[in-house]
Design a protein around this motif. Structure first.
Motif, PDB file in Angstrom:
ATOM      1  N   LYS A 138      48.091  58.447  36.124  1.00  0.00           N
ATOM      2  CA  LYS A 138      49.376  57.985  35.588  1.00  0.00           C
ATOM      3  C   LYS A 138      49.200  56.593  34.971  1.00  0.00           C
ATOM      4  O   LYS A 138      49.649  56.325  33.878  1.00  0.00           O
ATOM      5  CB  LYS A 138      50.390  57.954  36.743  1.00  0.00           C
ATOM      6  CG  LYS A 138      51.794  57.598  36.339  1.00  0.00           C
ATOM      7  CD  LYS A 138      52.779  57.871  37.499  1.00  0.00           C
ATOM      8  CE  LYS A 138      54.124  57.246  37.221  1.00  0.00           C
ATOM      9  NZ  LYS A 138      54.154  55.819  37.563  1.00  0.00           N
ATOM     10  N   ASP A 139      48.528  55.720  35.690  1.00  0.00           N
ATOM     11  CA  ASP A 139      48.425  54.324  35.265  1.00  0.00           C
ATOM     12  C   ASP A 139      47.094  53.697  35.673  1.00  0.00           C
ATOM     13  O   ASP A 139      46.619  53.947  36.786  1.00  0.00           O
ATOM     14  CB  ASP A 139      49.525  53.511  35.973  1.00  0.00           C
ATOM     15  CG  ASP A 139      50.656  53.151  35.034  1.00  0.00           C
ATOM     16  OD1 ASP A 139      50.395  53.045  33.826  1.00  0.00           O
ATOM     17  OD2 ASP A 139      51.788  52.993  35.516  1.00  0.00           O
ATOM     18  N   VAL A 140      46.538  52.883  34.802  1.00  0.00           N
ATOM     19  CA  VAL A 140      45.441  51.988  35.191  1.00  0.00           C
ATOM     20  C   VAL A 140      45.864  50.587  34.756  1.00  0.00           C
ATOM     21  O   VAL A 140      46.096  50.350  33.566  1.00  0.00           O
ATOM     22  CB  VAL A 140      44.101  52.369  34.516  1.00  0.00           C
ATOM     23  CG1 VAL A 140      42.999  51.403  34.951  1.00  0.00           C
ATOM     24  CG2 VAL A 140      43.696  53.798  34.838  1.00  0.00           C
ATOM     25  N   ILE A 141      45.992  49.704  35.735  1.00  0.00           N
ATOM     26  CA  ILE A 141      46.444  48.337  35.424  1.00  0.00           C
ATOM     27  C   ILE A 141      45.406  47.338  35.939  1.00  0.00           C
ATOM     28  O   ILE A 141      45.054  47.351  37.125  1.00  0.00           O
ATOM     29  CB  ILE A 141      47.806  48.031  36.093  1.00  0.00           C
ATOM     30  CG1 ILE A 141      48.845  49.085  35.692  1.00  0.00           C
ATOM     31  CG2 ILE A 141      48.300  46.636  35.707  1.00  0.00           C
ATOM     32  CD1 ILE A 141      50.122  49.041  36.514  1.00  0.00           C
ATOM     33  N   LEU A 142      44.924  46.496  35.030  1.00  0.00           N
ATOM     34  CA  LEU A 142      44.006  45.416  35.418  1.00  0.00           C
ATOM     35  C   LEU A 142      44.766  44.101  35.375  1.00  0.00           C
ATOM     36  O   LEU A 142      45.385  43.774  34.360  1.00  0.00           O
ATOM     37  CB  LEU A 142      42.825  45.354  34.440  1.00  0.00           C
ATOM     38  CG  LEU A 142      41.973  44.079  34.502  1.00  0.00           C
ATOM     39  CD1 LEU A 142      41.129  44.049  35.778  1.00  0.00           C
ATOM     40  CD2 LEU A 142      41.060  43.971  33.282  1.00  0.00           C
ATOM     41  N   THR A 143      44.730  43.366  36.486  1.00  0.00           N
ATOM     42  CA  THR A 143      45.275  42.003  36.473  1.00  0.00           C
ATOM     43  C   THR A 143      44.114  41.034  36.689  1.00  0.00           C
ATOM     44  O   THR A 143      43.436  41.094  37.715  1.00  0.00           O
ATOM     45  CB  THR A 143      46.344  41.820  37.576  1.00  0.00           C
ATOM     46  OG1 THR A 143      47.341  42.818  37.398  1.00  0.00           O
ATOM     47  CG2 THR A 143      46.986  40.442  37.498  1.00  0.00           C
ATOM     48  N   THR A 144      43.874  40.213  35.683  1.00  0.00           N
ATOM     49  CA  THR A 144      42.786  39.228  35.767  1.00  0.00           C
ATOM     50  C   THR A 144      43.383  37.839  35.925  1.00  0.00           C
ATOM     51  O   THR A 144      44.260  37.443  35.151  1.00  0.00           O
ATOM     52  CB  THR A 144      41.921  39.277  34.481  1.00  0.00           C
ATOM     53  OG1 THR A 144      41.201  40.501  34.477  1.00  0.00           O
ATOM     54  CG2 THR A 144      40.933  38.136  34.424  1.00  0.00           C
ATOM     55  N   ARG A 145      42.944  37.131  36.969  1.00  0.00           N
ATOM     56  CA  ARG A 145      43.369  35.738  37.172  1.00  0.00           C
ATOM     57  C   ARG A 145      42.154  34.854  37.032  1.00  0.00           C
ATOM     58  O   ARG A 145      41.120  35.110  37.654  1.00  0.00           O
ATOM     59  CB  ARG A 145      43.888  35.541  38.614  1.00  0.00           C
ATOM     60  CG  ARG A 145      45.143  36.248  38.870  1.00  0.00           C
ATOM     61  CD  ARG A 145      45.646  36.049  40.289  1.00  0.00           C
ATOM     62  NE  ARG A 145      46.994  36.520  40.303  1.00  0.00           N
ATOM     63  CZ  ARG A 145      48.053  35.769  40.054  1.00  0.00           C
ATOM     64  NH1 ARG A 145      47.919  34.468  39.879  1.00  0.00           N
ATOM     65  NH2 ARG A 145      49.252  36.288  40.017  1.00  0.00           N
ATOM     66  N   LYS A 146      42.275  33.835  36.202  1.00  0.00           N
ATOM     67  CA  LYS A 146      41.154  32.901  36.052  1.00  0.00           C
ATOM     68  C   LYS A 146      41.662  31.483  36.216  1.00  0.00           C
ATOM     69  O   LYS A 146      42.847  31.217  35.960  1.00  0.00           O
ATOM     70  CB  LYS A 146      40.497  33.065  34.683  1.00  0.00           C
ATOM     71  CG  LYS A 146      39.789  34.406  34.528  1.00  0.00           C
ATOM     72  CD  LYS A 146      38.678  34.364  33.504  1.00  0.00           C
ATOM     73  CE  LYS A 146      37.886  35.650  33.549  1.00  0.00           C
ATOM     74  NZ  LYS A 146      36.679  35.632  32.746  1.00  0.00           N
ATOM     75  N   PRO A 147      40.782  30.551  36.621  1.00  0.00           N
ATOM     76  CA  PRO A 147      41.208  29.156  36.697  1.00  0.00           C
ATOM     77  C   PRO A 147      41.765  28.724  35.340  1.00  0.00           C
ATOM     78  O   PRO A 147      41.197  29.055  34.295  1.00  0.00           O
ATOM     79  CB  PRO A 147      39.912  28.411  37.027  1.00  0.00           C
ATOM     80  CG  PRO A 147      39.025  29.439  37.648  1.00  0.00           C
ATOM     81  CD  PRO A 147      39.378  30.739  37.004  1.00  0.00           C
ATOM     82  N   ALA A 148      42.896  27.999  35.366  1.00  0.00           N
ATOM     83  CA  ALA A 148      43.569  27.618  34.120  1.00  0.00           C
ATOM     84  C   ALA A 148      42.615  26.897  33.165  1.00  0.00           C
ATOM     85  O   ALA A 148      42.614  27.147  31.959  1.00  0.00           O
ATOM     86  CB  ALA A 148      44.767  26.735  34.452  1.00  0.00           C
ATOM     87  N   ARG A 149      41.768  26.049  33.733  1.00  0.00           N
ATOM     88  CA  ARG A 149      40.865  25.255  32.875  1.00  0.00           C
ATOM     89  C   ARG A 149      39.859  26.161  32.147  1.00  0.00           C
ATOM     90  O   ARG A 149      39.533  25.945  30.992  1.00  0.00           O
ATOM     91  CB  ARG A 149      40.154  24.204  33.746  1.00  0.00           C
ATOM     92  CG  ARG A 149      39.298  23.254  32.968  1.00  0.00           C
ATOM     93  CD  ARG A 149      39.102  21.950  33.679  1.00  0.00           C
ATOM     94  NE  ARG A 149      40.125  20.975  33.400  1.00  0.00           N
ATOM     95  CZ  ARG A 149      40.216  20.261  32.273  1.00  0.00           C
ATOM     96  NH1 ARG A 149      39.348  20.429  31.308  1.00  0.00           N
ATOM     97  NH2 ARG A 149      41.169  19.390  32.105  1.00  0.00           N
TER      98      ARG A 149
END
Ligand SMILES: NC(=O)c1ccc[n+]([C@@H]2O[C@H](COP(=O)([O-])OP(=O)(O)OC[C@H]3O[C@@H](n4cnc5c(N)ncnc54)[C@H](O)[C@@H]3O)[C@@H](O)[C@H]2O)c1
Length: 259
Positions: A138-149
């Motif tokens: 139904k769904d594939v969701i990638l959430t990528t978090r990286k340091p703001a800098r």
């Protein structure tokens, strides 16, 4: 022994070269090439048991080997594909976004009977995703978090969603940062259906990738908290390790088949 050339002598190319030098990957490293020649010379100065040449150009490097190992950029993948496939050489790709941006590359490989290999990178769960494609997803969701800098080149006070859209758009807008989106798309339901969210987070020091897959099999959620590579903070150390692991697997299997 199979011969490889490494194109791109930065964080990942250097670690792969060291792994060949220590015979962790059983191949002969015959040449290295970088658009900045000093990078190639720096790399070979670290090797103790092998003496690859520093190629003068990409074409020379491709001609010398059986498998071209790309650790450079999306543009390099395109240039390598143009030269390597007509010469019947397989390629091992790190800048996986190129396979989405230049979708002709996979078609060209098939036409010339060549293989395009790529590692899982800095995520977990691709085995489950691959299995799930045999049912309905139904769904594939990638959430990528990286340091703001790392992501924005500056500090911010609150976390900020810098992108939300399809993997296809993400790869075009963040070519250096978002190979993971391309990898997940290629293994799963394609770049137009895979959803991606990229968050610049001022509170974290690691690159975090969460994958959520839902389908008729149920649900998979994975989260990888990645330490950045010492040589390149945009690259996760696990991506380097996955490249070493996959290249070792590829060459050992080619050997078993007696090629
Ligand atoms: N698949 C993944 O999960 C994953 C993870 C991290 C990085 N990557 C990608 O892998 C590639 C290498 O990453 P890195 O951390 O080693 O980068 P890096 O910046 O440390 O090194 C890249 C090197 O390639 C060279 N280069 C650039 N364009 C070139 C070209 N056209 N021809 C020859 N050399 C060229 C640069 O001069 C540099 O020395 C990047 O494209 C990066 O986006 C993929």
């Amino acid at each position: 022994m199979l011969k490889i050339s490494i194109i791109g002598c930065g964080a990942i190319g250097t670690e792969i070269a060291k792994a060949t030098d220590k015979k962790i990957i059983p191949v002969e490293l015959v040449s290295v090439y970088d658009i900045i020649p000093e990078k190639a010379y720096d790399l070979i100065s670290l090797l103790k048991n092998s003496s690859p040449i520093v190629a003068e150009n990409l074409i020379q490097s491709v001609k010398l080997c059986d498998i071209v190992v790309e650790c450079a950029s999306q543009t390099a993948v395109k240039e390598i594909a143009e030269v390597a496939f007509p010469l019947k050489k397989d390629i091992f790709v790190l800048s996986i976004g190129a396979l989405v941006t230049y979708s002709w590359i996979l078609r060209s490989a098939e036409k010339f009977g060549c293989r395009v290999y790529f590692p899982s990178g800095a995520v977990a769960g691709l085995d489950g995703l691959k299995a799930a494609t045999f049912g309905k997803i139904k769904d594939v969701i990638l959430t990528t978090r990286k340091p703001a800098r790392t992501l924005l080149g500056k500090d911010i006070k609150k976390e900020k969603v810098v992108f939300e859209g399809t993997a296809k758009e993400a790869v075009q807008k963040f070519p250096v940062n978002i190979n993971v989106a391309a990898t997940i798309s290629l293994v799963g339901i394609g770049p137009k259906k895979t959803k991606v969210k990229i968050v610049a987070d001022p509170k974290i020091k690691k690159n975090i990738h969460e994958i959520e897959i839902t389908g008729d099999f149920g649900k998979i959620k994975t989260r990888a908290e990645n330490v950045p590579s010492l040589l390149n903070p945009k690259t996760s150390y696990l991506a380097t390790l996955s490249a070493i692991s996959e290249l070792k697997y590829v060459v050992e299997n080619i050997k078993k088949k007696g090629k």
